[in-house]
Write a protein that holds these residues in place. Structure first.
Motif, PDB file in Angstrom:
ATOM      1  N   PHE A   1      10.788   0.409 -18.436  1.00 24.17           N
ATOM      2  CA  PHE A   1      10.356  -0.283 -17.220  1.00 24.17           C
ATOM      3  C   PHE A   1      10.934   0.461 -16.025  1.00 24.17           C
ATOM      4  N   ASP A   2      10.060   1.061 -15.220  1.00 19.43           N
ATOM      5  CA  ASP A   2      10.555   1.875 -14.101  1.00 19.43           C
ATOM      6  C   ASP A   2       9.575   1.850 -12.922  1.00 19.43           C
ATOM      7  N   PRO A   3       9.817   0.949 -11.956  1.00 22.07           N
ATOM      8  CA  PRO A   3       8.920   0.863 -10.809  1.00 22.07           C
ATOM      9  C   PRO A   3       8.809   2.173 -10.033  1.00 22.07           C
TER      10      PRO A   3
ATOM     11  N   ILE B   1       3.226  -2.320 -17.864  1.00 21.92           N
ATOM     12  CA  ILE B   1       3.976  -2.399 -19.124  1.00 21.92           C
ATOM     13  C   ILE B   1       3.587  -3.634 -19.945  1.00 21.92           C
ATOM     14  N   ARG B   2       3.182  -4.705 -19.287  1.00 20.95           N
ATOM     15  CA  ARG B   2       2.734  -5.898 -20.000  1.00 20.95           C
ATOM     16  C   ARG B   2       1.401  -6.371 -19.426  1.00 20.95           C
ATOM     17  N   PRO B   3       0.293  -5.653 -19.751  1.00 19.29           N
ATOM     18  CA  PRO B   3      -1.012  -6.056 -19.208  1.00 19.29           C
ATOM     19  C   PRO B   3      -1.347  -7.493 -19.628  1.00 19.29           C
TER      20      PRO B   3
ATOM     21  N   VAL C   1      16.828  -3.535 -10.349  1.00 18.90           N
ATOM     22  CA  VAL C   1      15.493  -3.578  -9.723  1.00 18.90           C
ATOM     23  C   VAL C   1      15.426  -4.772  -8.762  1.00 18.90           C
ATOM     24  N   GLN C   2      15.954  -5.888  -9.241  1.00 14.65           N
ATOM     25  CA  GLN C   2      15.958  -7.096  -8.416  1.00 14.65           C
ATOM     26  C   GLN C   2      16.724  -6.845  -7.111  1.00 14.65           C
ATOM     27  N   LYS C   3      17.856  -6.151  -7.260  1.00 13.89           N
ATOM     28  CA  LYS C   3      18.695  -5.879  -6.086  1.00 13.89           C
ATOM     29  C   LYS C   3      17.922  -5.020  -5.071  1.00 13.89           C
ATOM     30  N   LYS C   4      17.222  -4.027  -5.584  1.00 11.90           N
ATOM     31  CA  LYS C   4      16.466  -3.143  -4.679  1.00 11.90           C
ATOM     32  C   LYS C   4      15.366  -3.924  -3.966  1.00 11.90           C
TER      33      LYS C   4
ATOM     34  N   ALA D   1       5.553  -1.720  -6.020  1.00 12.38           N
ATOM     35  CA  ALA D   1       5.669  -0.819  -7.178  1.00 12.38           C
ATOM     36  C   ALA D   1       6.140  -1.608  -8.406  1.00 12.38           C
ATOM     37  N   THR D   2       7.041  -2.576  -8.185  1.00  9.83           N
ATOM     38  CA  THR D   2       7.524  -3.381  -9.311  1.00  9.83           C
ATOM     39  C   THR D   2       6.370  -4.188  -9.907  1.00  9.83           C
ATOM     40  N   ILE D   3       5.557  -4.785  -9.029  1.00  7.58           N
ATOM     41  CA  ILE D   3       4.407  -5.564  -9.515  1.00  7.58           C
ATOM     42  C   ILE D   3       3.479  -4.663 -10.330  1.00  7.58           C
TER      43      ILE D   3
END
Ligand code: PLO
Length: 517
Positions: A423-425, A374-376, A335-338, A366-368
Motif C-alpha cells: 500500500f503506497d499512495p 489495492i482493494r477494488p 499515511v494518516q499522519k501525512k 492519492a491515498t483514495i
C-alpha cells in the motif's frame, strides 16, 4: 426433366436450411469453429465443466489471478455449461470495455440477479437493449441534475459528514465499529438524492435496511452453485431463501417510497431521482407515446428496480471504500499522519473541508486512488456477455460467451505496478508531491465504456469529503488489546471488509471546540 431439377433444388434448399439450423444449434451449445483461435481453456467435463479444477480456492479473484501462471492472461473455462473467458490484462480489458464496448455490453441472466431485479429490469444487471439504454440515460441526467454539478449535493454530504463527526466525537476513545456510521453517511446522501429523506442514528428502517442489504450482498451474483446450475432451485437452499426474504423487505421499502412520491407528484417541483423518473414516465404517457413507453419499458417495475440499483450501489460501494480507507489508515499511521499534515497546512482548523479543496489535497487524493487500486470494490466487475461473435486480441470469442474482467489482476499486475501488494499512495504522486495523471494504464476502479459506473463523480465527492472531515478532526487507531483489521477481504458482489473496532481519538486542536456549534 424440369420437375426433377426443381425437386433437386428444393431438396438442396431444405438441406441447406436444416444444415444451418443444426449448425447454429451446435454453436449455441458451445460448438467450436474448426479454424478459430480460441483462448486456452481449463480442462472441463460434461455437466460440471471446469468446476473440479477450481475448487481449491475460496476467493475467485485470487484464483483467477493465480491461473494466469499456467494459462496466460486470457483463458477460458466452463462454469457448468457456460463458457466463460477471464481477462486479466488491461489491454484486453480496454478492448472489451471500450473498443468493443457495445459487442460486450450484454449481461448474463442468473437465478440470483433475476430475483433481485425482477428478471433484469434494472441497469447494473439488465442486459444491453433499447430499454436499458433509455434507463441509463435517464439516470445519468437525473444524477447530474441533482448531484455532481449542484452545490446542493456538497451541502448534503457536508451535513452528513458533520453528523458522522458528531457521533464519532460521542464515542471517542472507546472501541467502536465505524462501519454502521460510514454506511449511514453514504445511505443518507443517496437517500436525499433518491427520496429526499434521511435516517437518524438507530432509526428502525435504517437498521432493517442494513440487515437486508447485507443479506443481499452475501448471496447475490457471486456465481454460487444455483447460478451455475439453475435446476438446483428445486432443492431447499438456505442462501436463496435468505435472498428472497431480503429482496421482499427491500421491495416493500422501495414500493412505499414510490407510492408516496406518486401521490405527492407535482410536475413543477421535481426534487429527486424518483420524481425525475416519474416525470419521464408521465410525459411519455401523456404524449400518447405509450407504445414507445412499452417498448422502452418505463413500467413501475423498471422504475423500482432502477431506484433499487442506484440506492443499493450508492450505499454498498461508497461504504465499502470508506471502510477500506479506514482499515488502511489504521495499518499505516504514517499515511494518516501525512494526510493530517496536508489538511492542517492547506485548510487549517478554522473551517471545514469543501470540494474546492480537492486540488489542494493531493496526498489524500492519492491515498483514495491507492485504496481503490489495492482493494477494488468489485474485483471482477459484473460479468459481460458477447452479444455477437467477436474477438479479444488474436482470440475468437463466440456469441454468448461470458467475459469476466479480473480487475484484481489488472490492479496487481507486476509489469505495471512496482510491488503491487504494497500500500503506497506515493505511486500516484510525482517527486514534487503533485498527482500524476495515470501512473499506469492498468487502473480501472470504476470500469470503463458503455457500462462504466454511473455514480463515479458522486462516489469520488463523497469519499473525498467524508475522509477529509474525519482526518481533520480525528486520529484512528487500534483499541488496546485488539488486532489490526484484516486486509484480505471477502469476495462477493462487492469486496467486503471484515468487521473491526477502531479507537477514535479527537485531535488536540479540536478538544476545546464544541462541534455542535
Ligand atoms: C448491494 C445490495 C443492495 O441491497 C442491492 C444492490 C444493488 C445494486 C448493486 C449493489 C447491491 C452491489 C454493488 C453493485 C450494485 C450495482 C453496481 C455495483 C453490483 C447488490 C457494482 C460494484 O458494480
Amino acid at each position: 426433366m424440369q420437375e426433377a431439377s426443381c425437386a433437386a433444388l428444393m431438396l438442396g434448399a431444405v438441406l441447406a436450411v436444416l444444415g444451418l439450423a443444426l449448425f447454429s444449434l451446435w454453436r449455441s451449445a458451445g460448438g467450436k469453429l474448426p479454424h478459430a483461435n480460441y483462448p486456452r481453456s481449463l480442462p472441463s467435463l460434461p455437466i460440471v465443466g471446469s468446476l473440479l479444477h477450481l475448487s481449491s480456492h475460496s476467493q475467485p479473484h485470487l484464483m483467477f489471478c493465480d491461473l494466469q501462471k499456467k494459462y496466460g492472461n486470457l483463458y477460458s473455462l466452463k462454469m457448468g455449461s457456460f463458457y466463460v473467458v477471464i481477462v486479466n490484462n488491461h489491454l484486453h480489458a480496454k478492448e472489451v470495455l471500450l473498443k468493443k464496448g457495445k459487442v460486450f455490453a450484454g449481461r448474463p441472466r442468473t437465478v440470483t440477479t433475476d430475483l433481485l431485479t425482477r428478471d433484469g429490469k434494472d441497469i447494473a444487471f439488465g442486459t444491453y437493449s433499447p430499454s436499458w439504454k433509455f434507463h441509463r440515460k435517464l439516470v445519468h441526467s437525473a444524477l447530474s441534475m441533482f448531484g455532481e454539478g449542484a452545490l446542493a449535493l456538497e451541502k448534503i454530504i457536508a451535513g452528513e459528514a458533520a453528523s458522522m463527526c458528531q457521533t464519532l466525537t460521542d464515542f471517542c476513545d472507546k472501541p467502536l465499529d465505524m462501519a454502521p456510521e460510514l454506511t449511514r453517511g453514504a445511505t443518507n446522501v443517496i437517500c436525499s438524492l433518491c427520496f429526499k429523506s434521511n435516517y437518524k442514528r438507530g432509526d428502525p428502517e435504517f437498521e432493517s435496511m442494513l440487515l437486508y442489504s447485507q443479506g443481499i450482498v452475501d448471496t447475490v451474483a457471486k456465481d454460487s452453485l444455483v447460478d451455475i446450475f439453475p435446476w438446483l432451485q428445486i432443492f431447499p437452499n438456505k442462501d436463496l431463501k435468505m435472498l428472497k426474504k431480503c429482496v421482499e423487505v427491500r421491495d416493500a421499502l422501495l414500493q412505499k417510497k414510490y407510492l408516496e412520491h406518486k401521490d405527492a407528484y407535482n410536475d413543477n417541483s421535481v426534487n429527486d431521482l424518483i420524481d425525475a423518473l416519474l416525470k419521464a414516465k408521465l410525459n411519455m404517457e401523456n404524449n400518447n407515446r405509450s407504445k414507445l413507453s412499452k417498448e422502452v419499458g418505463l413500467t413501475d417495475d423498471h422504475i423500482l428496480m432502477t431506484v433499487g440499483d442506484i440506492f443499493g450501489a450508492g450505499v454498498e460501494t461508497t461504504a465499502t471504500v470508506l471502510k477500506w480507507a479506514v482499515a488502511y489508515a489504521i495499518h499505516y499511521p504514517e499515511v494518516q499522519k501525512k494526510i493530517q499534515e496536508e489538511i492542517d497546512t492547506k485548510i487549517g482548523f478554522d473551517r471545514q473541508p469543501s470540494m474546492s479543496d480537492r486540488s489542494r489535497l493531493p496526498y489524500l487524493e492519492a491515498t483514495i486512488r491507492e485504496v481503490l487500486r489495492i482493494r477494488p470494490v468489485a474485483p471482477l466487475l459484473i460479468p459481460h456477455v458477447a452479444i455477437t461473435d467477436s474477438s479479444i486480441g488474436e482470440f475468437t470469442i463466440p456469441k454468448g460467451a461470458r467475459v469476466v474482467i479480473n480487475l484484481w489482476s489488472i490492479h496487481h499486475d507486476e509489469n505495471e505496478w512496482e510491488n503491487p501488494d504494497e500500500f503506497d499512495p506515493n505511486r500516484f504522486l510525482d517527486e514534487n508531491g503533485n498527482l500524476v495523471q495515470a501512473p499506469s494504464p492498468s487502473y480501472l476502479p470504476f470500469g470503463a465504456g458503455v457500462r462504466v459506473c454511473v455514480g463515479e463523480i458522486l462516489a469520488k465527492m463523497e469519499i473525498f469529503l467524508f475522509l477529509a472531515w474525519i482526518f481533520q478532526r480525528f486520529t484512528l487507531e487500534i483499541p488496546e488489546g485488539h488486532t489490526l483489521p484484516d486486509l484480505q477481504g471477502k469476495f462477493g458482489v462487492v469486496l467486503q471488509v471484515a468487521k473491526f473496532k477502531v479507537k477514535v481519538k479527537l485531535r488536540e486542536q479540536w478538544k476545546d471546540i464544541d462541534l455542535r456549534t
